[in-house]
Design a protein around this motif. Structure first.
Motif, mmCIF file in Angstrom:
data_model
loop_
_atom_site.group_PDB
_atom_site.id
_atom_site.type_symbol
_atom_site.label_atom_id
_atom_site.label_comp_id
_atom_site.label_asym_id
_atom_site.label_seq_id
_atom_site.Cartn_x
_atom_site.Cartn_y
_atom_site.Cartn_z
ATOM 1 N N ILE A 429 6.787 61.916 1.295
ATOM 2 C CA ILE A 429 6.544 61.926 -0.222
ATOM 3 C C ILE A 429 5.018 62.724 -0.361
ATOM 4 C CG2 ILE A 429 5.880 60.334 -1.874
ATOM 5 C CD1 ILE A 429 7.385 57.904 -0.419
ATOM 6 N N LYS A 430 5.225 63.662 -1.074
ATOM 7 C CA LYS A 430 4.143 64.343 -1.539
ATOM 8 C C LYS A 430 3.141 63.394 -2.363
ATOM 9 C CE LYS A 430 3.585 69.069 -3.343
ATOM 10 N NZ LYS A 430 4.169 70.234 -3.737
ATOM 11 N N PHE A 431 2.090 63.612 -2.271
ATOM 12 C CA PHE A 431 1.053 63.203 -2.864
ATOM 13 C C PHE A 431 0.659 61.585 -2.795
ATOM 14 C CE2 PHE A 431 2.685 66.352 -5.910
ATOM 15 C CZ PHE A 431 1.779 67.293 -5.563
ATOM 16 N N LEU A 432 1.444 61.027 -1.775
ATOM 17 C CA LEU A 432 1.321 59.638 -1.377
ATOM 18 C C LEU A 432 -0.126 59.370 -0.804
ATOM 19 C CD1 LEU A 432 2.501 56.895 -0.740
ATOM 20 C CD2 LEU A 432 3.001 57.401 1.367
ATOM 21 N N ASP A 433 -0.707 60.385 -0.307
ATOM 22 C CA ASP A 433 -2.215 60.049 0.244
ATOM 23 C C ASP A 433 -3.285 59.925 -0.687
ATOM 24 O OD1 ASP A 433 -1.486 60.553 2.964
ATOM 25 O OD2 ASP A 433 -2.327 62.652 3.021
ATOM 26 N N VAL A 434 -2.973 60.431 -1.979
ATOM 27 C CA VAL A 434 -3.957 60.300 -3.316
ATOM 28 C C VAL A 434 -3.848 59.058 -3.735
ATOM 29 C CG1 VAL A 434 -4.423 61.004 -5.449
ATOM 30 C CG2 VAL A 434 -3.722 62.906 -3.799
ATOM 31 N N THR A 435 -2.670 58.327 -3.674
ATOM 32 C CA THR A 435 -2.715 57.026 -4.439
ATOM 33 C C THR A 435 -3.023 55.958 -3.471
ATOM 34 O OG1 THR A 435 -0.135 57.304 -3.955
ATOM 35 C CG2 THR A 435 -0.875 57.599 -6.229
ATOM 36 N N THR A 436 -2.651 56.327 -2.235
ATOM 37 C CA THR A 436 -3.247 55.279 -1.137
ATOM 38 C C THR A 436 -4.764 55.282 -1.106
ATOM 39 O OG1 THR A 436 -1.338 55.687 0.203
ATOM 40 C CG2 THR A 436 -2.777 54.571 1.246
ATOM 41 N N SER A 437 -5.446 56.378 -1.367
ATOM 42 C CA SER A 437 -6.999 56.736 -1.333
ATOM 43 C C SER A 437 -7.402 55.868 -2.404
ATOM 44 C CB SER A 437 -7.250 57.949 -1.422
ATOM 45 O OG SER A 437 -6.535 58.749 -0.059
ATOM 46 N N MET A 438 -6.646 55.560 -3.411
ATOM 47 C CA MET A 438 -7.314 54.801 -4.507
ATOM 48 C C MET A 438 -7.288 53.312 -4.466
ATOM 49 S SD MET A 438 -8.271 56.523 -7.162
ATOM 50 C CE MET A 438 -8.650 55.429 -8.416
ATOM 51 N N LEU A 439 -6.771 52.779 -3.514
ATOM 52 C CA LEU A 439 -6.699 51.445 -3.137
ATOM 53 C C LEU A 439 -8.128 50.547 -2.965
ATOM 54 C CD1 LEU A 439 -3.659 51.270 -0.698
ATOM 55 C CD2 LEU A 439 -3.992 49.958 -2.708
ATOM 56 N N PRO A 440 -9.072 51.254 -2.494
ATOM 57 C CA PRO A 440 -10.356 50.767 -2.355
ATOM 58 C C PRO A 440 -11.096 50.698 -3.824
ATOM 59 C CG PRO A 440 -10.186 52.215 -0.611
ATOM 60 C CD PRO A 440 -8.988 52.548 -1.525
ATOM 61 N N TYR A 441 -10.592 51.259 -4.820
ATOM 62 C CA TYR A 441 -11.226 51.317 -6.096
ATOM 63 C C TYR A 441 -10.237 50.233 -6.994
ATOM 64 C CZ TYR A 441 -13.524 55.781 -4.919
ATOM 65 O OH TYR A 441 -14.209 56.619 -4.134
ATOM 66 N N GLY A 442 -9.187 49.695 -6.339
ATOM 67 C CA GLY A 442 -8.696 48.595 -7.286
ATOM 68 C C GLY A 442 -9.254 47.458 -7.725
ATOM 69 N N ILE A 443 -8.809 47.175 -8.783
ATOM 70 C CA ILE A 443 -9.369 45.950 -9.446
ATOM 71 C C ILE A 443 -8.386 45.247 -9.793
ATOM 72 C CG2 ILE A 443 -10.950 44.990 -11.259
ATOM 73 C CD1 ILE A 443 -12.569 47.345 -11.374
ATOM 74 N N PRO A 444 -8.175 43.784 -9.564
ATOM 75 C CA PRO A 444 -7.120 43.092 -9.870
ATOM 76 C C PRO A 444 -7.565 42.706 -11.374
ATOM 77 C CG PRO A 444 -8.171 42.164 -7.769
ATOM 78 C CD PRO A 444 -9.199 43.098 -8.188
ATOM 79 N N PHE A 445 -6.270 42.364 -12.194
ATOM 80 C CA PHE A 445 -6.507 41.686 -13.393
ATOM 81 C C PHE A 445 -7.144 40.224 -13.440
ATOM 82 C CE2 PHE A 445 -2.703 44.102 -15.144
ATOM 83 C CZ PHE A 445 -3.622 45.229 -15.704
ATOM 84 N N PRO A 446 -8.208 39.928 -14.059
ATOM 85 C CA PRO A 446 -8.625 38.340 -14.153
ATOM 86 C C PRO A 446 -7.423 37.544 -13.696
ATOM 87 C CG PRO A 446 -9.219 39.649 -16.126
ATOM 88 C CD PRO A 446 -8.181 40.419 -15.440
ATOM 89 N N ALA A 447 -7.970 36.718 -12.757
ATOM 90 C CA ALA A 447 -7.105 35.696 -12.054
ATOM 91 C C ALA A 447 -7.115 34.349 -12.885
ATOM 92 C CB ALA A 447 -7.368 35.407 -10.604
ATOM 93 N N LEU A 448 -6.432 34.532 -14.073
ATOM 94 C CA LEU A 448 -6.523 33.612 -15.075
ATOM 95 C C LEU A 448 -4.995 33.343 -15.633
ATOM 96 C CD1 LEU A 448 -9.304 34.481 -17.048
ATOM 97 C CD2 LEU A 448 -9.425 32.589 -15.558
ATOM 98 N N PRO A 449 -4.694 31.851 -15.893
ATOM 99 C CA PRO A 449 -3.271 31.925 -16.554
ATOM 100 C C PRO A 449 -3.178 32.875 -17.971
ATOM 101 C CG PRO A 449 -4.641 29.795 -16.658
ATOM 102 C CD PRO A 449 -5.268 30.874 -15.783
ATOM 103 N N GLN A 450 -4.204 32.942 -18.516
ATOM 104 C CA GLN A 450 -4.164 33.619 -19.703
ATOM 105 C C GLN A 450 -4.015 35.270 -19.828
ATOM 106 O OE1 GLN A 450 -6.581 31.482 -18.854
ATOM 107 N NE2 GLN A 450 -6.908 29.951 -20.275
ATOM 108 N N SER A 451 -4.167 35.718 -18.578
ATOM 109 C CA SER A 451 -3.978 37.128 -18.241
ATOM 110 C C SER A 451 -3.005 37.848 -18.735
ATOM 111 C CB SER A 451 -4.132 37.522 -16.631
ATOM 112 O OG SER A 451 -5.728 37.579 -16.514
ATOM 113 N N PRO A 452 -1.809 37.235 -18.835
ATOM 114 C CA PRO A 452 -0.405 38.080 -19.322
ATOM 115 C C PRO A 452 -0.720 38.164 -20.814
ATOM 116 C CG PRO A 452 0.477 36.554 -17.802
ATOM 117 C CD PRO A 452 -1.064 36.048 -17.831
#
Length: 492
Positions: A429-452
């Motif tokens: 898979i070409k470019f997989l390294d780039v998206t895997t490298s973004m994981l440490p910058y990941g921010i979850p959506f607010p862990a709230l029932p109203q988030s959807p």
């Protein structure tokens, strides 16, 4: 400011600190996964280093000769997914039936946008499936309403430390876990190097900041007459917040304080100057410069893909799977269109998501989770828990959490990074390294029932109000902040 080594270069940007620190040494099935070393080189070094026997592991949870029946809904394939992913889904269900021949499985795959609506309706009629795989926004919503049974990795033979803390946060309500992460994803920035070159931009360099994206989009449109950036602003579609929230966070904005290591979700920040600056950037591209598709108000990413392949779109944000999608689309092209498509594919480039004005880089930490329902909400009033745990064990295994995320995501189970299939996908898979490298910058959506409702309705409404001229940028942001506050004050 956190510094992370990626491919020999030191990248500067705001990283989800809680995610990174808590993963310094994650205990897993075998050798630890040390995410303080997270980089393309490290991921390659652990890929293919451990074998897993999925059937043997799941046998410890639910014996392979167990007789039962299971109804199961899941977020399945949609039109923008590559054909290879469809084959893995077919293989999974065939393997499950072979591994558990005495479990009568009745599965139903639904699209992202249809699943939540149908599931909510089924719950109200006590006609839900016994188990369900939902997008990451769904877990807390349904757990808070009492629909889901407590379920943690240890219940299906794994350890909580085998999964990303950000992912476990998205299935935890009031201190109790109600699901198992199956996959986690971050996206990357994609551009057409040929379009960049013809527009007078550096073909081998992604825009460094979101302000650059605005300027590049205008330059591409003005010089070449094609759309610069693939803006997505459709209502009630997950594609919209997944692409706008990284922009909002990079500018220093937020819905609450979800970018902080220990968010409280108390104060609404959508009307802050930083949040308005992010919205202004989208307004400038759509209204002022007219440099994005006019159909952005109704577009999903699946609508951007053919535009990109046709050479009518210069930049977009998406998954590593979009490269495979382009290959699939090219196969269906004819005559000169096939040659033009190949030119685009040859010039397809991936880079990190741009930063904001102050160097902040962010991306949505997304994914899906598997849950088991309470009997009173299930058709027939009974849940076959051993059967439900069997499919949860298999889907969340290192093997299948990797295979079912093969081209578009990452395994929810961190041990998936150590499998032979991870080694295989890194090679294919070409470019997989780039998206895997973004994981440490990941921010979850607010862990709230109203988030959807916040992410799929209020945030897209804010964009639409500003882009259509129904409200000014300031008014649209203020209106969205007010709606979020009213939603939170009103409860469920």
């Amino acid at each position: 400011m956190t510094r992370i080594s990626l491919g020999g270069a030191i990248l500067h940007g705001t990283v989800s600190t809680a995610l990174l620190v808590s993963l310094m040494s994650t205990s897993a099935m075998g050798a630890s996964v040390d995410l303080s070393k997270w980089s393309p080189e490290y991921v390659r070094s652990i890929a293919g280093t451990q074998d897993f026997d999925t059937a043997a592991e799941c046998n410890k949870v639910t014996p392979l000769d167990y007789k039962g029946r299971l109804t199961f809904w899941y977020q399945g394939i949609f039109e923008g997914d590559p054909d290879s992913l469809r084959e893995y889904y077919k293989e999974f269900f065939a393997t499950f039936r072979k591994t558990y021949p005495n479990i009568q499985l009745e599965e139903q795959g639904l699209t992202y946008n249809d699943l939540l609506d149908k599931f909510r309706t089924a719950l109200l009629g006590n006609a839900a499936p016994m188990a369900v795989r939902l997008q990451i926004l769904g877990g807390v919503e349904f757990a808070s309403k009492g629909y889901l049974q407590p379920l943690k990795p240890e219940d299906i033979g794994y350890s909580t430390q085998d999964f990303w803390p950000g992912a476990m946060k998205a299935v935890t309500w009031d201190g109790v876990s109600y699901g198992i992460p199956t996959n986690n994803e971050t996206m990357a920035f994609i551009w057409n190097a040929d379009i960049f070159k013809r527009a007078g931009l550096d073909p081998d360099k992604a825009p460094a900041t979101w302000n650059d994206v605005v300027n590049y989009s205008k330059q591409i449109h003005d010089k070449l007459g094609v759309s610069g950036y693939g803006l997505v602003a459709r209502k009630n579609a997950g594609n919209t917040p997944y692409r706008f929230m990284p922009q909002l966070w990079a500018y220093g904005g937020s819905v609450f304080d979800e970018t902080s290591p220990d968010p409280t979700y108390k104060e609404v920040e959508l009307a802050s100057p930083q949040s308005k600056a992010a919205l202004q950037a989208s307004y400038d591209m759509y209204v002022r410069d007219k440099s994005v598709p006019v159909s952005a108000l109704t577009n999903q990413q699946a609508d951007n893909q053919p535009l990109f392949l046709a050479g009518q779109l210069g930049m977009m944000v998406s998954h590593p799977s979009d490269y495979d999608v382009m290959l699939d689309l090219q196969k269906k092209a004819t005559a000169t269109d096939k040659e033009k498509a190949q030119t685009v594919i040859d010039n397809m480039r991936y880079g990190l998501i741009p930063t904001g004005p102050d160097g902040k880089r962010a991306v949505v930490f997304g994914g899906s989770n598997i849950h088991i329902l309470k009997p009173e909400y299930v058709e027939g009033g009974k849940v076959d828990e051993p059967a439900a745990k069997a499919i949860a064990c298999m889907w969340a295994s290192p093997e299948w959490s990797l295979k079912l995320a093969y081209v578009g995501s990452n395994p929810g189970n961190l041990n998936g990074f150590k499998t032979k299939w991870m080694k295989d996908r890194l090679e294919k898979i070409k470019f997989l390294d780039v998206t895997t490298s973004m994981l440490p910058y990941g921010i979850p959506f607010p862990a709230l029932p109203q988030s959807p409702e916040i992410m799929n309705i209020i945030v897209p409404d804010m964009l639409q109000n500003a882009l259509t001229g129904a409200m000014t940028v300031d008014q649209a942001a203020d209106d969205a902040a007010k709606k979020v506050k009213e939603l939170m004050d009103g409860g469920l």
